[in-house]
Design a protein around this motif. Structure first.
Motif, short mmCIF file in Angstrom:
data_model
loop_
_atom_site.label_atom_id
_atom_site.label_comp_id
_atom_site.label_asym_id
_atom_site.label_seq_id
_atom_site.Cartn_x
_atom_site.Cartn_y
_atom_site.Cartn_z
N PHE A 280 0.60 -1.67 -0.07
CA PHE A 280 0.10 -0.38 -0.08
C PHE A 280 0.42 1.41 0.11
O PHE A 280 1.03 2.43 -1.02
N TYR A 283 1.52 1.95 -2.93
CA TYR A 283 0.65 1.73 -4.36
C TYR A 283 -0.04 3.66 -3.75
O TYR A 283 0.08 4.52 -5.40
N MET A 284 0.04 4.01 -3.04
CA MET A 284 -0.27 4.72 -2.57
C MET A 284 0.17 6.44 -2.69
O MET A 284 0.30 7.40 -3.24
N TRP A 287 0.15 7.04 -6.75
CA TRP A 287 -1.12 7.11 -7.03
C TRP A 287 -1.42 8.36 -6.24
O TRP A 287 -1.51 9.53 -7.54
N LEU A 326 -6.76 -13.89 12.57
CA LEU A 326 -6.58 -13.17 14.07
C LEU A 326 -6.94 -13.18 15.17
O LEU A 326 -6.41 -12.96 16.18
N ASN A 329 -6.95 -18.79 18.70
CA ASN A 329 -8.56 -20.01 18.74
C ASN A 329 -7.63 -20.64 17.70
O ASN A 329 -7.72 -21.60 17.56
N GLN A 442 5.70 -21.88 26.81
CA GLN A 442 4.16 -21.55 26.70
C GLN A 442 3.70 -19.99 26.55
O GLN A 442 4.55 -19.15 26.62
N PHE A 444 1.52 -16.81 26.82
CA PHE A 444 0.77 -16.23 28.38
C PHE A 444 -0.37 -16.35 27.04
O PHE A 444 -1.25 -16.05 26.78
#
Lengths: 444, 178
Positions: A280, A283-284, A287, A326, A329, A442, A444
């Motif tokens: 982006f 592109y921006m 553009w 996102l 789970n 692990q 958190f």
């Protein structure tokens, strides 16, 4: 003084692949991959080389991502990733294969890089000088960099850097398997700093040389970063799938756990977003400035059906995986993460097509499209949304099966070689000083 | 009447391992209103305390989405509706130019959502908390680990809970008033 070994920390985990196991899979993958690429070559004709470059740059990204991952874990002295790092080292050990697989690009380079391969030379091979008809001042200005000799020399330089770094980091890690010497970890952390610097420069210039130079008048300084973002993303997706497959075959159980997949999933998601961020940004600015020599690249990618692919990338390379991956789970679910990884590998192939094919195949005749010659790039994109169905139909008509087949074949070949390397070494760095941290890691 | 003013019971432990195992025993015994107070995060403590997943993520997602909508509405209303401005030949509302500000507003409101959502879920700010009455609680920022069982717990009983916490190795087990 040495750290506890894998046998002390996890006595039930197999440190190596059983003798002879996975040999069939290794040969089958390599054979099927080679057969796919060969079939593509036999059926592809002149267009084969661009298809091959799509697959090649996609697969090379996996190897380079693996090399980057290895150095990144060393320079940050990361503990969580030790159990994953040996996989990355063995994937990066596929870089000599990638050098060998560069040969077809050397053979077909005049087809792929036809925009500059004959720059300022007429059909008979005579030089065209300033003032004469057909003289291209831009390419003349770039000829110190974009000339065949230096182009091939740079191929050697890039691979010397990559293979050198990959071999060094893998060999040192294997040596630590024997001696358990923690000084090796400290030394690798120091070497990783200049290593990453060399890596960043070589990857950037390789992306300029092998993809951006297809359109030699166009330039974008962020281009190397966009290639890197996609490459590291596809490495994460590939590693998740490879590790999950090895786990199904009975290896790495209790060594690469949900916690490690969760973190690889975070990396995958983050670099998917980073790809969007860099693309982006590119592109921006183009553009907004609206300079013809810059917008031309996007105009080429709004025509010939490619407008539909641009839209697919916005959704498939950002919105859909953003929402899907996102959730914590989903990243911790074996099925969820695998679906996301497979999806992003396919999307990466389409991304490589979008970068390479529109310019490499400008000689391809398309079905006549609605004229939109005078409108600006933004209008072209907006009317492109309305034209999505017809654009997609054009793309599906023009796309060659080899545009996907070469990528699949080269990934299969790389996986074959990676398995060969995985079978010859321990599955994890068995005496790394941070091994215990990785086994007990692990989130958190 | 005295029970209604009891806030809970707090026990002191000497190591992360000790409080981790104590937490497992307390929740296995059926207590639910249990919390751990430690100088640093203890791995696996959420699981040992049987804490449900935090709802903070949903607050942050909602705030982020609100930020996206507000930013888009603001730029459309200001540049393309209320006072139309043409800048460098772009449309008054041109989506590419709105992305950076939309992104920033999303981040800003997500950040607010994360911080103030955490405050809300933890019922902060408050000037005092009953746990500060405990005689050694000042060591919670240094080298001691505290487990609390609140009086609102259905299984709570002043004497039995106190005895139980002592039986699993708690020191300085004190009943705190609200």
């Amino acid at each position: 003084m040495t750290a506890p070994s894998l046998q002390q920390l996890a006595p039930t985990a197999a440190p190596k692949v059983k003798d002879g196991d996975l040999a069939t899979a290794q040969m089958a993958l390599f054979g099927v991959g080679a057969a796919l690429v060969a079939t593509a070559w036999l059926t592809g004709g002149k267009d084969f080389f661009a298809s091959y470059l799509v697959g090649y740059m996609g697969t090379l990204g996996i190897c380079l991502g693996a090399l980057f991952f290895t150095m990144l874990q060393h320079i940050t002295r990361a503990g969580w990733s030790v159990n994953v790092r040996r996989l990355a080292e063995n994937i990066a050990a596929g870089l000599p294969l990638m050098l060998l697989l560069f040969v077809p690009i050397l053979v077909g380079w005049k087809d792929i890089y036809h925009h500059w391969a004959h720059a300022n030379h007429d059909a008979a091979g005579n030089a065209i000088v300033a003032g004469q008809a057909g003289f291209d001042a831009v390419l003349a200005g770039k000829s110190a960099w974009l000339n065949p000799t230096f182009f091939f020399v740079r191929v050697g330089i890039y691979f010397a850097i990559w293979i050198g770094l990959a071999t060094y980091f893998r060999n040192q890690s294997l040596r630590q398997d024997e001696s358990g010497d923690p000084a090796i970890s400290l030394r690798l952390a120091r070497v990783a700093a200049p290593g990453l610097l060399l890596f960043a420069l070589s990857l950037t210039f390789a992306a300029f040389d092998w993809i951006m130079s297809i359109d030699p008048h166009w330039f974008s300084t962020i281009f190397g970063v966009t290639y890197f973002a996609g490459a590291y993303m596809v490495f994460c997706a590939y590693t998740v799938l490879l590790a999950k497959w090895l786990t199904r075959r009975g290896y790495l159980r209790g060594l690469i756990t949900t916690e490690h997949y969760h973190d690889l999933g975070k990396f995958l998601w983050a670099f998917m977003v980073f790809w969007t961020y860099t693309n982006f940004s590119q592109y921006m600015l183009i553009w907004y400035a609206n300079l013809p020599e810059e917008t031309l690249w996007f105009k080429t990618r709004a025509e010939g059906g490619w407008g539909a692919i641009g839209t697919i990338l916005v959704f498939g390379h950002f919105f859909i995986p953003f929402v899907f991956l996102l959730s914590r789970n989903v990243k911790r679910s074996s099925v969820g993460l695998s679906i996301g990884a497979v999806f992003l590998v396919v999307i990466h192939c389409i991304d490589m097509q979008f970068l390479i094919l529109p310019s490499a195949r400008e000689h391809v005749e398309h079905a006549p499209a609605a004229p939109h010659g005078s409108e600006g790039i933004a209008q072209a994109i907006e009317s492109g949304l309305a034209r999505f169905p017809s654009d997609l139909a054009t793309y599906l008509h023009d796309v060659h099966w080899a545009d996907f087949g070469c990528f699949a074949g080269l990934i299969a070949m790389l996986t074959g070689v990676a398995l060969w390397n995985i079978r010859r070494t321990n599955l994890v760095p068995v005496r790394d000083p941070r091994l215990a941290e990785s086994i007990h890691f692990q989130n958190f | 009447m005295s029970d209604t003013t009891t806030w809970g019971i707090v026990a002191e432990f000497e190591s992360p391992a000790a409080i981790y195992h104590a937490a497992e025993k307390v929740t296995a015994h059926g207590y639910t209103k249990v919390d751990a107070h430690t100088p640093f995060p203890v791995h696996g403590m959420d699981k040992a305390l049987r804490q449900p997943e935090s709802g903070l993520g949903w607050i942050v997602v909602c705030c982020g989405f609100t930020g996206i909508c507000l930013a888009q509405l603001m730029m459309w209303w200001m540049n393309a509706h209320d006072y139309v401005i043409w800048v460098s030949g772009k449309e008054p509302y041109a989506w590419p130019s709105t992305i950076p500000i939309t992104f920033e507003c999303m981040v800003l409101l997500s950040g607010f959502g994360a911080v103030f959502g955490m405050f809300g879920l933890n019922r902060l700010p408050r000037l005092h908390h009953p746990i500060f009455q405990h005689s050694t609680i000042h060591r919670v920022t240094d080298d001691r680990f505290f487990l609390s069982v609140e009086a609102t717990d259905p299984k709570f009983d002043r004497q039995q809970t106190k005895n139980f916490l002592e039986s699993i190795g708690g020191k300085h087990v004190e009943i705190l008033e609200d």
